[in-house]
Scaffold this motif. Structure first.
Motif, short mmCIF file in Angstrom:
data_model
loop_
_atom_site.label_atom_id
_atom_site.label_comp_id
_atom_site.label_asym_id
_atom_site.label_seq_id
_atom_site.Cartn_x
_atom_site.Cartn_y
_atom_site.Cartn_z
N THR A 1 0.73 -1.17 0.10
CA THR A 1 -0.08 -0.03 -0.03
C THR A 1 0.91 1.37 0.01
OG1 THR A 1 -1.76 -1.19 1.28
CG2 THR A 1 -1.91 1.31 1.25
N THR A 2 0.73 2.07 -0.89
CA THR A 2 1.08 3.76 -0.94
C THR A 2 0.27 4.44 -0.47
OG1 THR A 2 2.75 2.71 -2.83
CG2 THR A 2 2.45 5.17 -2.25
N LEU A 3 0.66 5.30 0.64
CA LEU A 3 -0.26 6.37 0.95
C LEU A 3 0.21 7.77 0.44
CD1 LEU A 3 -0.68 5.19 4.80
CD2 LEU A 3 -2.33 4.91 2.77
N VAL A 4 -0.80 8.34 -0.32
CA VAL A 4 -0.42 9.44 -0.73
C VAL A 4 -1.25 10.89 -0.10
CG1 VAL A 4 0.66 8.72 -2.67
CG2 VAL A 4 -1.70 9.17 -2.76
N GLY A 5 -2.01 10.61 0.85
CA GLY A 5 -2.98 11.50 1.27
C GLY A 5 -3.44 10.97 2.82
N ASN A 6 -4.11 11.86 3.59
CA ASN A 6 -4.36 11.32 5.07
C ASN A 6 -5.51 10.55 4.83
OD1 ASN A 6 -2.55 13.37 5.81
ND2 ASN A 6 -4.04 15.07 5.90
N VAL A 7 -5.87 9.65 5.98
CA VAL A 7 -6.84 8.66 6.13
C VAL A 7 -7.57 8.96 7.36
CG1 VAL A 7 -7.53 6.18 6.10
CG2 VAL A 7 -5.53 6.94 4.83
N THR A 8 -8.78 9.10 7.33
CA THR A 8 -9.87 9.26 8.45
C THR A 8 -10.92 8.27 8.37
OG1 THR A 8 -9.14 11.64 8.52
CG2 THR A 8 -10.92 11.08 9.82
N THR A 9 -10.94 7.58 9.50
CA THR A 9 -12.05 6.53 9.73
C THR A 9 -12.58 6.63 11.30
OG1 THR A 9 -10.53 4.66 10.64
CG2 THR A 9 -11.09 4.92 8.20
N ALA B 1 -6.06 8.93 11.30
CA ALA B 1 -6.78 9.11 12.46
C ALA B 1 -8.25 8.23 12.27
CB ALA B 1 -7.41 10.59 12.23
N SER B 2 -8.46 7.72 13.76
CA SER B 2 -9.60 6.95 14.04
C SER B 2 -10.33 7.70 15.21
CB SER B 2 -9.05 5.67 14.14
OG SER B 2 -8.50 5.37 15.39
N SER B 3 -11.34 7.17 15.30
CA SER B 3 -12.24 7.48 16.42
C SER B 3 -12.09 6.65 17.56
CB SER B 3 -13.89 7.97 16.06
OG SER B 3 -13.88 9.04 15.22
N ASN B 4 -10.85 6.54 18.31
CA ASN B 4 -10.81 5.70 19.38
C ASN B 4 -10.76 4.31 18.85
OD1 ASN B 4 -10.48 8.03 21.09
ND2 ASN B 4 -12.57 8.04 21.22
N ALA C 1 -4.87 7.53 16.99
CA ALA C 1 -6.09 6.64 17.35
C ALA C 1 -6.80 6.97 18.54
CB ALA C 1 -5.57 5.21 17.48
N GLY C 2 -6.53 8.10 19.20
CA GLY C 2 -7.10 8.40 20.41
C GLY C 2 -6.97 7.40 21.54
N ALA C 3 -8.09 6.79 22.24
CA ALA C 3 -7.66 5.92 22.97
C ALA C 3 -7.67 4.44 22.41
CB ALA C 3 -9.21 5.93 24.07
N GLY C 4 -7.86 4.34 20.97
CA GLY C 4 -7.78 3.20 20.45
C GLY C 4 -6.10 2.76 20.10
N GLY C 5 -5.99 1.41 20.11
CA GLY C 5 -4.58 1.04 20.20
C GLY C 5 -3.90 1.33 18.66
N VAL C 6 -2.60 1.38 18.76
CA VAL C 6 -1.88 1.40 17.33
C VAL C 6 -0.78 0.35 17.43
CG1 VAL C 6 -0.10 2.81 16.01
CG2 VAL C 6 -1.93 3.99 17.32
N GLY C 7 -0.77 -0.54 16.41
CA GLY C 7 0.25 -1.68 16.47
C GLY C 7 1.06 -1.42 15.39
N PHE C 8 2.50 -1.61 15.41
CA PHE C 8 3.60 -1.64 14.50
C PHE C 8 3.98 -3.15 14.42
CE2 PHE C 8 3.39 2.98 15.26
CZ PHE C 8 3.16 3.21 13.98
#
Length: 374
Positions: free
Chosen positions: A1-9, A28-31, A50-57
């Protein structure tokens, strides 16, 4: 996947394969969870909120092409190393899911929350600052080890099962306890408080070695210093409050220890690195200096000078002079030996024990009453 812009969900974002940044991106996500199951690369900045949501790498970030920067909000799991040219900022708790190395090119690495996980963490910020705001290895989830390069600020306790190595200057933002499970804690550079006398340091390495390679409290005096573990001092130590060395101390250089009318306590032995090579000066003001074990028993010191009241519980062996500027109390039979160096007692000498002084051809001076009180 190539990201060339912001992503909001509003819900989750999951990237099942490798991600390449085509521009500076904000995700960005809503928690809700934002999860990278593959690698992340690209010479641009990545912001994940991710707000209160988790972020995983789950894999390496910047391993092939370093990111410009990384800024993460949301409890973060790091399963691979992270490489950026610019800053790395972790606004929330970080959990290590593998042995990780975080690298910048002389830019800051900032942990605003806790860091935990049973793996090793290496942070290499070059000349950039590294800040640990929350506890590291707390809550029963000690790190396997910690190694940091970059001027480091510690605002909370650090707990590891293995070694801790601080390769650059350390500043205490709060009073801090560093604990290792019978492993080394090594300060290669200086250690200072943020404000003189405001922050204390406790190091508990068990049977592991504790090494201070630079000045301690040289710019901003610590509130206090307590070490457990065989300790090597390569520079002066300055505190407002007390200093306690619970295990054997070795002087790696000529050392001056100073407190502001607070006790300085050597619970165990005190030796030089080379016979007759290191000089010790202790200035505790009106605070008591206690030598609980033999001084110079294995490698005699060059000389010893103490300002303030002193308790001697064992022998003292120096090549050159011994000077005791305050009252001396014998806590046990004591033998003071020099190689033709003077032994000078400026104050009284008391205690219900025997004292033997062997200065060879050196002058022995008792400047006050001996045995007058006891």
């Amino acid at each position: 996947t190539t990201l060339v812009g912001n992503v909001t969900t509003t819900g989750t974002q999951t990237y099942n394969s490798a991600v390449s940044l085509g521009v500076n991106d904000t995700l960005a996500s809503s928690n809700a969870l934002i999860n990278f199951l593959g690698t992340v690369n690209g010479g641009f900045g990545l912001t994940v909120n991710a707000g209160a949501g988790g972020v995983g790498f789950a894999a390496a970030v910047g391993g092939v092409q370093a990111l410009a920067s990384l800024d993460v909000t949301g409890p973060t799991a790091l399963g691979g190393s992270v490489t950026t040219l610019g800053t790395q900022t972790y606004h929330s708790a970080v959990t290590l899911a593998g042995t990780d190395t975080l690298t910048t090119t002389d830019s800051a690495v900032d942990f605003l929350g806790t860091v935990s996980g049973g793996f090793g963490l290496t942070v290499n910020a070059g000349s950039g600052p590294v800040t640990f705001t929350g506890a590291v290895g707390g809550g029963g989830s000690a790190l396997a080890s910690l190694a940091v390069t970059g001027a480091t600020t510690l605002d909370s306790n650090v707990t590891t099962t293995g070694a801790q190595t601080y390769n650059s200057a350390v500043t205490l933002g709060n009073s801090v306890i560093l604990a290792a499970t019978n492993n080394a804690v090594d300060f290669v550079g200086t250690v200072d408080a943020t404000a003189a006398g405001a922050q204390g340091l406790t190091v508990n390495a068990g049977t592991g070695a504790v090494t201070f390679g630079g000045l301690v409290g040289g710019s901003q005096a610590l509130a206090s210093l307590t070490t457990t573990g065989p300790t090597t001092l390569d520079g002066n130590v300055t505190t407002i409050g007390g200093q306690t060395y619970n295990n054997a101390v070795t002087l790696g250089a000529t050392v001056a220890l100073a407190s502001s009318n607070s006790p300085i306590d050597f619970v165990s032995t005190l030796d030089g690195t080379t016979t007759g090579g290191q000089f010790l000066a202790v200035n505790a003001g009106t605070g008591m200096t206690t030598f609980g074990g033999a001084v110079g028993g294995s490698a005699r010191l060059l000389s010893v000078t103490v300002t303030g009241p002193t308790t001697l519980d064992s022998s003292v062996n120096t090549r050159d002079a011994q000077n005791y500027g305050g009252a001396v109390t014998l806590g046990n039979n004591a033998s003071l030996t020099t190689a033709n160096g003077a032994v000078d007692f400026t104050g009284t000498v008391d205690g219900s024990f025997g004292l033997t002084v062997n200065a060879g051809s050196g002058l022995v001076t008792f400047g006050n009453a001996v045995g007058g009180s006891k």
